[in-house]
Design an enzyme around this catalytic site. Structure first.
Site, PDB file in Angstrom:
ATOM      1  N   ARG A 111     -10.355 -10.505  -4.626  1.00 49.51           N
ATOM      2  CA  ARG A 111     -10.158  -9.045  -5.078  1.00 49.51           C
ATOM      3  C   ARG A 111     -10.474  -8.632  -6.340  1.00 49.51           C
ATOM      4  O   ARG A 111     -10.258  -7.523  -6.683  1.00 49.51           O
ATOM      5  CB  ARG A 111      -8.890  -8.787  -4.434  1.00 49.51           C
ATOM      6  CG  ARG A 111      -8.661  -8.831  -3.015  1.00 49.51           C
ATOM      7  CD  ARG A 111      -7.290  -8.181  -2.550  1.00 49.51           C
ATOM      8  NE  ARG A 111      -6.860  -8.701  -1.306  1.00 49.51           N
ATOM      9  CZ  ARG A 111      -7.164  -8.329   0.076  1.00 49.51           C
ATOM     10  NH1 ARG A 111      -8.126  -7.158   0.076  1.00 49.51           N
ATOM     11  NH2 ARG A 111      -6.573  -8.975   1.052  1.00 49.51           N
ATOM     12  N   HIS A 121      -7.878   2.031  -6.259  1.00 45.23           N
ATOM     13  CA  HIS A 121      -7.171   1.048  -5.350  1.00 45.23           C
ATOM     14  C   HIS A 121      -5.663   1.297  -5.408  1.00 45.23           C
ATOM     15  O   HIS A 121      -5.187   1.546  -6.570  1.00 45.23           O
ATOM     16  CB  HIS A 121      -7.498  -0.478  -5.990  1.00 45.23           C
ATOM     17  CG  HIS A 121      -8.957  -0.782  -5.682  1.00 45.23           C
ATOM     18  ND1 HIS A 121      -9.649  -0.634  -4.475  1.00 45.23           N
ATOM     19  CD2 HIS A 121      -9.860  -0.716  -6.671  1.00 45.23           C
ATOM     20  CE1 HIS A 121     -11.187  -1.029  -4.800  1.00 45.23           C
ATOM     21  NE2 HIS A 121     -11.155  -1.037  -6.094  1.00 45.23           N
ATOM     22  N   LEU A 122      -5.104   1.355  -4.234  1.00 40.61           N
ATOM     23  CA  LEU A 122      -3.598   1.656  -4.157  1.00 40.61           C
ATOM     24  C   LEU A 122      -2.946   0.344  -4.741  1.00 40.61           C
ATOM     25  O   LEU A 122      -2.010   0.511  -5.506  1.00 40.61           O
ATOM     26  CB  LEU A 122      -3.321   1.735  -2.844  1.00 40.61           C
ATOM     27  CG  LEU A 122      -3.809   2.820  -1.717  1.00 40.61           C
ATOM     28  CD1 LEU A 122      -4.048   2.638  -0.665  1.00 40.61           C
ATOM     29  CD2 LEU A 122      -2.995   4.085  -2.277  1.00 40.61           C
ATOM     30  N   SER A 123      -3.317  -0.851  -4.561  1.00 41.10           N
ATOM     31  CA  SER A 123      -2.849  -2.027  -4.883  1.00 41.10           C
ATOM     32  C   SER A 123      -3.354  -2.359  -6.179  1.00 41.10           C
ATOM     33  O   SER A 123      -4.539  -2.036  -6.592  1.00 41.10           O
ATOM     34  CB  SER A 123      -2.830  -3.114  -3.915  1.00 41.10           C
ATOM     35  OG  SER A 123      -4.122  -3.498  -3.693  1.00 41.10           O
ATOM     36  N   HIS A 130     -15.417  -5.489  -2.482  1.00 42.53           N
ATOM     37  CA  HIS A 130     -15.530  -6.901  -2.854  1.00 42.53           C
ATOM     38  C   HIS A 130     -16.911  -7.383  -2.292  1.00 42.53           C
ATOM     39  O   HIS A 130     -17.276  -8.575  -2.653  1.00 42.53           O
ATOM     40  CB  HIS A 130     -14.463  -7.851  -2.510  1.00 42.53           C
ATOM     41  CG  HIS A 130     -13.249  -6.871  -2.704  1.00 42.53           C
ATOM     42  ND1 HIS A 130     -12.782  -6.717  -4.132  1.00 42.53           N
ATOM     43  CD2 HIS A 130     -12.323  -6.596  -1.920  1.00 42.53           C
ATOM     44  CE1 HIS A 130     -11.699  -6.005  -3.984  1.00 42.53           C
ATOM     45  NE2 HIS A 130     -11.280  -5.847  -2.936  1.00 42.53           N
ATOM     46  N   TYR A 162       0.934  -1.240   0.099  1.00 37.64           N
ATOM     47  CA  TYR A 162       0.136  -0.115  -0.099  1.00 37.64           C
ATOM     48  C   TYR A 162       0.623   1.451   0.113  1.00 37.64           C
ATOM     49  O   TYR A 162       0.364   2.429  -0.043  1.00 37.64           O
ATOM     50  CB  TYR A 162      -0.878   0.104   1.236  1.00 37.64           C
ATOM     51  CG  TYR A 162      -1.830  -1.025   1.363  1.00 37.64           C
ATOM     52  CD1 TYR A 162      -2.696  -1.307   0.175  1.00 37.64           C
ATOM     53  CD2 TYR A 162      -2.043  -2.050   2.201  1.00 37.64           C
ATOM     54  CE1 TYR A 162      -3.836  -2.030   0.261  1.00 37.64           C
ATOM     55  CE2 TYR A 162      -2.917  -3.270   2.070  1.00 37.64           C
ATOM     56  CZ  TYR A 162      -3.740  -3.054   1.238  1.00 37.64           C
ATOM     57  OH  TYR A 162      -4.842  -4.306   1.125  1.00 37.64           O
ATOM     58  N   ASN A 174     -12.200   4.935  -2.919  1.00 37.61           N
ATOM     59  CA  ASN A 174     -11.483   3.610  -2.263  1.00 37.61           C
ATOM     60  C   ASN A 174     -12.532   2.897  -1.356  1.00 37.61           C
ATOM     61  O   ASN A 174     -12.167   3.554  -0.034  1.00 37.61           O
ATOM     62  CB  ASN A 174     -10.062   3.921  -1.957  1.00 37.61           C
ATOM     63  CG  ASN A 174      -9.349   2.524  -1.559  1.00 37.61           C
ATOM     64  OD1 ASN A 174     -10.073   1.296  -2.026  1.00 37.61           O
ATOM     65  ND2 ASN A 174      -8.080   2.541  -1.565  1.00 37.61           N
ATOM     66  N   ASP A 181     -25.102   1.070  -4.781  1.00 39.99           N
ATOM     67  CA  ASP A 181     -26.680   1.559  -4.840  1.00 39.99           C
ATOM     68  C   ASP A 181     -26.610   2.981  -4.686  1.00 39.99           C
ATOM     69  O   ASP A 181     -27.350   3.906  -5.141  1.00 39.99           O
ATOM     70  CB  ASP A 181     -27.492   0.810  -3.761  1.00 39.99           C
ATOM     71  CG  ASP A 181     -28.184  -0.649  -4.321  1.00 39.99           C
ATOM     72  OD1 ASP A 181     -27.673  -0.788  -5.586  1.00 39.99           O
ATOM     73  OD2 ASP A 181     -28.473  -1.056  -3.619  1.00 39.99           O
TER      74      ASP A 181
HETATM   75  O1  CA2 Z   1      -5.586  -1.779  -2.907  1.00 37.27           O
HETATM   76  C1  CA2 Z   1      -6.537  -1.002  -2.299  1.00 37.27           C
HETATM   77  O2  CA2 Z   1      -6.698   0.136  -2.303  1.00 37.27           O
HETATM   78  C2  CA2 Z   1      -7.733  -1.890  -1.567  1.00 37.27           C
HETATM   79  O3  CA2 Z   1      -8.940  -1.050  -1.721  1.00 37.27           O
HETATM   80  C3  CA2 Z   1      -7.139  -1.813  -0.008  1.00 37.27           C
HETATM   81  C4  CA2 Z   1      -8.233  -2.598   1.081  1.00 37.27           C
HETATM   82  C5  CA2 Z   1      -8.365  -4.026   0.113  1.00 37.27           C
HETATM   83  O4  CA2 Z   1      -9.250  -4.678   0.814  1.00 37.27           O
HETATM   84  C6  CA2 Z   1      -8.828  -4.034  -1.138  1.00 37.27           C
HETATM   85  O5  CA2 Z   1      -8.988  -5.216  -1.910  1.00 37.27           O
HETATM   86  C7  CA2 Z   1      -7.746  -3.095  -2.110  1.00 37.27           C
HETATM   87  C8  CA2 Z   1      -7.633  -2.763   2.270  1.00 37.27           C
HETATM   88  C9  CA2 Z   1      -7.239  -1.577   2.773  1.00 37.27           C
HETATM   89  C10 CA2 Z   1      -6.429  -1.734   4.058  1.00 37.27           C
HETATM   90  O6  CA2 Z   1      -5.406  -0.868   4.133  1.00 37.27           O
HETATM   91  C11 CA2 Z   1      -4.403  -0.985   5.045  1.00 37.27           C
HETATM   92  C12 CA2 Z   1      -3.303  -0.060   4.944  1.00 37.27           C
HETATM   93  C13 CA2 Z   1      -2.195  -0.448   5.767  1.00 37.27           C
HETATM   94  C14 CA2 Z   1      -2.346  -1.158   6.736  1.00 37.27           C
HETATM   95  C15 CA2 Z   1      -3.381  -1.940   7.058  1.00 37.27           C
HETATM   96  C16 CA2 Z   1      -4.483  -1.943   6.328  1.00 37.27           C
END
Ligand code: CA2
Length: 146
Positions: free
Chosen positions: A109, A98-100, A78, A22, A72, A85
């Protein structure tokens, strides 16, 4: 031009864990980077984050009439029917961020409930995805208003 940047569950923890997935920036860092770009473009931005699905719905509904949404939805991407809605309900042009790169990760995902109601989706570019989303909305909105 008013754009809401909305982050869902656990994104408040950004920068504290999993930097390889992230990035090292905190959510406050991302906010500052987006605000800097918004200032250049002359866009008013509001930031919000919630870990609660219903609260995210409330925030989206409260911004009816705004020009753009950068969303985001975190893990709710998911699972949630209520968030897409709400987007359909308010009809705000939405860029899903999404960051990732969710398509390089676990199978669960790969599916997004947000994508069908979003203008488009940016995934895998870290915080830069939020800047790209802002630039894309700016392009669309200036074109619409021309
Ligand atoms: O890639 C993304 O931005 C996501 O939306 C991030 C979500 C994940 O469930 C999605 O599949 C993809 C999770 C966010 C959790 O972020 C954290 C960041 C740092 C430490 C812990 C959690």
């Amino acid at each position: 031009m008013r754009v809401l940047v909305l982050n869902g569950p656990n994104l408040n923890l950004l920068g504290t864990r999993e930097p390889a997935v992230y990035g090292r920036e905190t959510l406050a860092d991302v906010e500052m980077l987006v605000r800097n770009r918004a200032d250049v473009l002359g866009i008013e931005v509001e930031f919000a984050q919630s870990n609660h699905e219903g609260a995210l719905v409330d925030i989206i509904q409260a911004h009816r009439g705004w020009d753009g949404l950068i969303l985001n939805a975190g893990g709710y991407t998911h699972t949630s029917v209520a968030i897409p809605d709400a987007i359909s309900g308010v009809q705000i042009p939405t860029v899903e961020v999404h960051l990732s790169n969710i398509f390089k990760r676990e199978e669960f995902r790969h599916h997004s409930y947000i994508s069908p109601v979003a203008w488009g989706c940016i995934a895998g570019f870290g915080w830069r995805g939020y800047i790209a989303a802002l630039d894309l909305l700016y392009g669309r909105l200036t074109e619409e208003q021309a």
